[in-house]
Design a protein around this motif. Structure first.
Motif, short mmCIF file in Angstrom:
data_model
loop_
_atom_site.label_atom_id
_atom_site.label_comp_id
_atom_site.label_asym_id
_atom_site.label_seq_id
_atom_site.Cartn_x
_atom_site.Cartn_y
_atom_site.Cartn_z
N GLY A 46 0.79 -1.21 0.00
CA GLY A 46 0.00 0.00 0.00
C GLY A 46 0.82 1.26 0.00
N ILE A 47 0.26 2.33 -0.56
CA ILE A 47 0.83 3.66 -0.45
C ILE A 47 -0.30 4.65 -0.21
CG2 ILE A 47 2.86 3.23 -1.87
CD1 ILE A 47 1.47 4.60 -4.17
N GLN A 48 0.06 5.80 0.34
CA GLN A 48 -0.89 6.88 0.55
C GLN A 48 -0.58 7.99 -0.44
OE1 GLN A 48 -1.52 7.83 4.87
NE2 GLN A 48 0.09 6.32 5.19
N VAL A 49 -1.59 8.40 -1.18
CA VAL A 49 -1.43 9.48 -2.15
C VAL A 49 -2.14 10.71 -1.58
CG1 VAL A 49 -1.91 10.27 -4.50
CG2 VAL A 49 -1.26 7.88 -4.08
N SER A 50 -1.35 11.67 -1.12
CA SER A 50 -1.90 12.86 -0.47
C SER A 50 -2.34 13.87 -1.53
CB SER A 50 -0.86 13.46 0.47
OG SER A 50 0.38 13.62 -0.16
N THR A 291 13.82 8.79 0.21
CA THR A 291 13.36 9.30 1.49
C THR A 291 12.95 8.15 2.39
OG1 THR A 291 11.81 10.85 2.55
CG2 THR A 291 10.96 9.54 0.72
N LEU A 292 12.99 8.38 3.68
CA LEU A 292 12.47 7.39 4.63
C LEU A 292 10.95 7.44 4.60
CD1 LEU A 292 15.00 8.06 7.55
CD2 LEU A 292 15.10 6.33 5.75
N GLN A 297 5.64 10.09 1.54
CA GLN A 297 5.73 11.04 0.43
C GLN A 297 6.63 10.56 -0.71
OE1 GLN A 297 4.20 14.29 -0.23
NE2 GLN A 297 2.81 13.15 1.11
N GLY A 298 7.15 9.35 -0.66
CA GLY A 298 8.03 8.91 -1.73
C GLY A 298 7.36 8.93 -3.08
N ARG A 336 13.14 19.52 2.12
CA ARG A 336 12.30 19.77 3.29
C ARG A 336 11.46 18.54 3.64
NH1 ARG A 336 7.90 24.76 4.15
NH2 ARG A 336 7.56 24.36 6.38
N ILE A 337 10.93 17.88 2.62
CA ILE A 337 10.13 16.68 2.85
C ILE A 337 10.98 15.56 3.42
CG2 ILE A 337 8.79 14.86 1.71
CD1 ILE A 337 7.80 17.02 -0.25
N VAL A 338 12.15 15.35 2.85
CA VAL A 338 13.05 14.30 3.34
C VAL A 338 13.42 14.56 4.80
CG1 VAL A 338 15.37 13.33 3.11
CG2 VAL A 338 13.94 13.66 1.07
#
Length: 388
Positions: A46-50, A291-292, A297-298, A336-338
């Protein structure tokens, strides 16, 4: 420069590569995408798409298609690990729709959309080496075949062949975190349509439903000194997964008992690329800024990258100016996100019982007294619109 008739090779058939390929083709480019897998199949979880990434899908003409394959999330709930007690509820829907989706479903949707835009997708093309020394990018496939690309868009992930050709060798370092992922069957409606984060000492677990509520996506992260291979498709031991999270209460125990297969990987910290382009190449997604997973947010950054790159290349500037603009627009935001994702690891893993109790009490007070305070801290992330 105009993209009409321009020949562009995209390396990598993941989310970023497919989105970039469609965006480029929509602007008139002749796009060939090389993907190492023999088929675009059931890979990942799964992934979350914001909403920031959802706006890219809408601009690509895929808003309705994405709604059909995803679950609209009601927000996020932070819980204490011991009994699953709620610590803080984050209503993030003010920023737009959050979609919970199986990665394979999103990739399949993007592959169809890329082909519909005229992208030629070549499967089974495993690139062993990229050379950028000449006027064109040169690709050496593992079967010995040589290819030339007038311009290369490298969306080839963590183990990018193009990034070292552009920047030289780099050495990531192990963060001391190991991640696990599993999918278990659900009865639709059994679990609410939201992301739940169970926070414990030195470990946390994230859970949310997929595919109409028929699957539950589980991602657990724990701290340990011994490193684990990087990547996200290494088979793990379900018994070890259960043992690591055995002290988690609430619904977690029941979920873990239903785990039959699990994957495990080490989390490594990579620097955001100091340069994102050369004369004949641009990098995006994990190739530019691995990114972690602590901010989910990857995939979202990769979608943003693909849109911005195509937009910059089509705005009438020369290629060098367009690529410089692409990097200038993307690099500060991705850094900034990373950094924010890295900080979340510490927030989820408060070790001592006293520090954890104090922190959770503070979050509960803030949540009741100022319910909009914590969600508003993420406005810079979720309200952003690269398509505007």
């Amino acid at each position: 420069m105009t993209l009409i008739g321009q020949e562009i090779t995209v390396l990598g058939g993941g989310i970023g590569g497919l989105a970039a390929a469609r965006a480029l083709a929509m602007r008139g480019a002749r796009v060939r995408l090389l993907e190492q897998a023999a088929e675009i199949g059931e890979v990942g979880a799964g992934i979350q798409v914001s909403p920031n990434a959802g706006r890219v899908l809408a601009a690509l003409g895929l808003e309705m298609a994405f709604e059909e394959i995803s679950i609209a999330s009601q927000g996020a709930v932070l819980r204490d690990y011991a009994e699953g007690a709620e610590v803080l509820r984050l209503d993030l829907t003010r920023f737009g729709r959050f979609g919970l989706v199986h990665r394979a479903d999103l990739v399949a949707m993007l592959a169809v959309a890329a082909r519909e835009a005229g992208v030629e997708i070549e499967l089974g093309a495993r690139v062993g080496e990229v050379s950028l020394d000449g006027g064109q990018a040169e690709l050496r496939l593992e079967n010995g075949e040589q290819r030339e690309a007038p311009f290369l868009v490298a969306a080839d992930g963590l183990h990018s062949r193009a990034r070292p050709a552009l920047l030289g060798s780099e050495r990531p370092h192990f963060t001391g975190h190991v991640a696990w992922r599993a999918l278990i069957p659900l009865v639709p409606g059994e679990v609410p349509a939201q992301a739940q984060v169970f926070m414990g000492p030195g470990r946390h677990l994230v859970a949310y439903p997929l595919r109409g509520g028929r699957l539950l996506n589980l991602v657990g992260v724990h701290e340990r000194t011994a490193w684990q291979a990087e990547g996200w498709n290494h088979a793990g031991d379900p018994a070890e997964f259960r043992a690591i999270f055995t002290r988690f209460g609430g619904p977690v125990c029941g979920w873990l008992e239903r785990v039959e297969a699990v994957h495990v990987w080490g989390l490594f910290r990579h620097e955001v690329a100091r340069r994102w382009y050369g004369d004949n190449v641009a990098i995006l997604g994990d190739a530019a800024h691995p990114t972690l997973p602590f901010l989910a947010q990857g995939a979202c950054m990769a979608l943003e990258d693909g849109w911005v790159l195509a937009a910059c290349l089509s705005q009438g500037e020369g290629r060098g100016a367009a690529l410089a603009r692409y990097e200038a627009l993307r690099a500060p935001r991705c850094r900034r996100i990373v950094d924010a994702g890295t900080a979340n690891a510490r927030n989820y893993h408060l070790g001592g019982p006293l520090s954890r109790t104090v922190a959770h009490l503070g979050l509960r007070v803030i949540g009741k007294a100022l319910p909009g305070f914590m969600p508003d801290r993420f406005g810079w992330l979720y309200a952003h619109d690269v398509t505007a």
